[in-house]
Design a protein around this motif. Sequence first.
Motif, mmCIF file in Angstrom:
data_model
loop_
_atom_site.group_PDB
_atom_site.id
_atom_site.type_symbol
_atom_site.label_atom_id
_atom_site.label_comp_id
_atom_site.label_asym_id
_atom_site.label_seq_id
_atom_site.Cartn_x
_atom_site.Cartn_y
_atom_site.Cartn_z
ATOM 1 N N LEU A 24 -60.283 21.782 1.760
ATOM 2 C CA LEU A 24 -59.107 20.764 1.500
ATOM 3 C C LEU A 24 -57.855 21.471 2.213
ATOM 4 N N ILE A 25 -57.786 22.627 2.112
ATOM 5 C CA ILE A 25 -56.497 23.259 2.793
ATOM 6 C C ILE A 25 -56.328 23.265 4.361
ATOM 7 N N VAL A 26 -57.579 23.426 4.946
ATOM 8 C CA VAL A 26 -57.908 23.382 6.324
ATOM 9 C C VAL A 26 -57.648 21.960 6.733
ATOM 10 N N ALA A 27 -58.027 20.907 6.025
ATOM 11 C CA ALA A 27 -57.965 19.577 6.378
ATOM 12 C C ALA A 27 -56.512 19.099 6.406
ATOM 13 N N ARG A 28 -55.808 19.876 5.349
ATOM 14 C CA ARG A 28 -54.323 19.446 5.219
ATOM 15 C C ARG A 28 -53.760 19.853 6.340
ATOM 16 N N ALA A 29 -53.946 20.926 7.056
ATOM 17 C CA ALA A 29 -53.219 21.418 8.106
ATOM 18 C C ALA A 29 -53.672 20.449 9.287
ATOM 19 N N LEU A 30 -54.817 20.110 9.504
ATOM 20 C CA LEU A 30 -55.064 19.321 10.442
ATOM 21 C C LEU A 30 -54.367 17.875 10.418
ATOM 22 N N GLN A 31 -54.144 17.459 9.235
ATOM 23 C CA GLN A 31 -53.447 16.422 9.004
ATOM 24 C C GLN A 31 -51.950 16.455 9.316
#
Length: 502
Positions: A104-111
Motif C-alpha cells: 500500500l505504501i509503495v502504491a501511494r508513492a506511485l500515486q
Amino acid sequence: MPDVRIGSSRGTWILLTTVLGSSMAMLDSTVVNVALPRIGRDLDASLGALQWTVNAYMVTLAGLILLGGSLGDRYGRRRIFVLGVVWFATASLLCGIAPNSVLLIVARALQGVGGALLTPGSLALIQASFHPDDRSRAVGLWSGFGGIGAAVGPFLGGWLVSGPGWRWVFLLNVPLALLCVPVALRHVPESADEGAHGRFDVLGAVLGALALALLTYALIEARGGTAAVVVSAVLGLAAAAAFVYVERHRPDPMLPPDVFASRQFTAVNLVTLCVYAAFGGFFFLTALQLQVAVGWSPLVAGTALLPTTILMLLFSSASGALSDRTGPRLPLTVGPLLCAVAMLLMLRVGPGAGYLTDVLPALLVMGAGMVTLVAPLTATVLASVDTARAGVASGINNAAARAAGLVAVAALPLLAGMGADAYRSASAFDASFDRAMPICAGVLVLGAILAFFLVTGRPTAGCQHPERHTHCSLAAPPLEGERSGSQPSPGSGSQPSPGSGS
C-alpha cells in the motif's frame, strides 16, 4: 491565441475534464485520513505504517510537482495531464488491492507521481485553451467545482469506509479516470510552450524527493533508535545539501535560488512552512482522534470535518479582497493565531465529546483562521516576485507547504510520545493528542510572529493577483499557472506554469 469560449460545448467538456482530473487528487488528500483506522485494523499496520500511508504520497508529490509543470510545457499539457490521470488511476488500483501495508505504501508513492503530473496540468489546460476574455471565469468555475468536490470529500470518504470499505476510497479513482481520459483526448486541444528550452532538472527533483524520504523515515522510525535511523538522517541531510548545491549551479534549475532574493517571498514561505506543518499534523491526528478516542464512525468523523472546507468555499474570495485593502501582514498574523486557538480548543475533544459543544466550535474557529490567511498568502506569494515568475513562485510555495505537512505527520507523533500501537487504545491516543495540539498551536504562533515582523504591511502596487478566488485545499495553497496567450494588464502578466524553470 486560444479561442475556446466558456459557453461552447468544447468549453464545457474542457471544464468537465479538468474538474474530474483535479478532483481525483483533491479527494485523495481529504479522504485518506478518515480511512486510516480501518486500514490499520484490516492490514494489522503500526502507527508508523499509517504515517507512511499519508507521507509516501506526499514525498513524491512534493518532490516532483515542480517538474510536472515543466514536462507539460515541453511535451504537451494534454499529453502529460492524461499520462498523470492514467498513472494516478493505476496506482489507485494498486492501493485498492494491496494485501499488506508495505505494498500500500509503495502504491501511494506511485500515486504521488501521478498527482505531480496531473495537478499542475489541470489548471494549465484551462489557461491554455480558453479565450483571454473568458479565462478568468473559466478558472473561477473550475475552482468552484473543485471546492465543492473538496467539501464532499470527507463525507464521501467516511461513507465509503463505513459502507463498501476503505479500499473504495482508492478504487473510486478508476471509473473517474475512465471517464476523464477519453473526454480529454477527444475534446481538449493540445498546447505547449514553444519557448520552453534547456534541460529538465531531473537530478534536482530526485535529490529533493530523496531528502524528504530519508528525513521522513528517520523521524517516523526514530522511536526505535536504531543505526538505520541515524544513517537515514545523515543521508537525508546530505541529499538536502546536494539539492541546494545543484539548484545553485544549474543553468535551468527546478527551484531557482534567486527567487528568494525577494525578502517578502522568503518571509511568506517561512510562514507557509509553519502554517501547513500545523495543518498537516492537525488533520492527520484529528481524523484519528474522532474515531479512536471519541468513538465515532468514519462517516460521522468525515462529516464532522466539513465546516472548515465549507467556510473556505464560501468566504475565501472575500478574504482575498479584504487583504487587498489591508495589506498581507494583518491577515497573515491574525489567521495563524485563530488557528492556534482552534488547536487549543481541540483539547476538549476526547471520550464522550459532543459535536455541537466541543468539536464544532474548534472547527469553526479553525475555518475562520484558514479563511483569513490562505487567500492572502497566495496573493502575497504572487505579489512578491516579478510577474514573469509568478507561476514558479506559486509552485515553490505549494511544494513547500506539502513538504511541511509530510514532515509534521512524521515528527508530531514522535514529539507527542505516541507508541507504535497508540491508535489501538482510546486512552493512549487521547493523551498523545492532548500533547500534540499545543505543539501545533506553538508552530502557528511562530508563523504569526514571523508574519508580523517579516511581511511587508502594505500591498505591492501593480502586483500579480491570483486567478483562483476560491481556496478549498487543506493540504497546500492553490497553484497558479501560466496565462498563455493573454495580454499583460495592470496587476497581471504572463508567467510560467508551476514547475517551469524558464
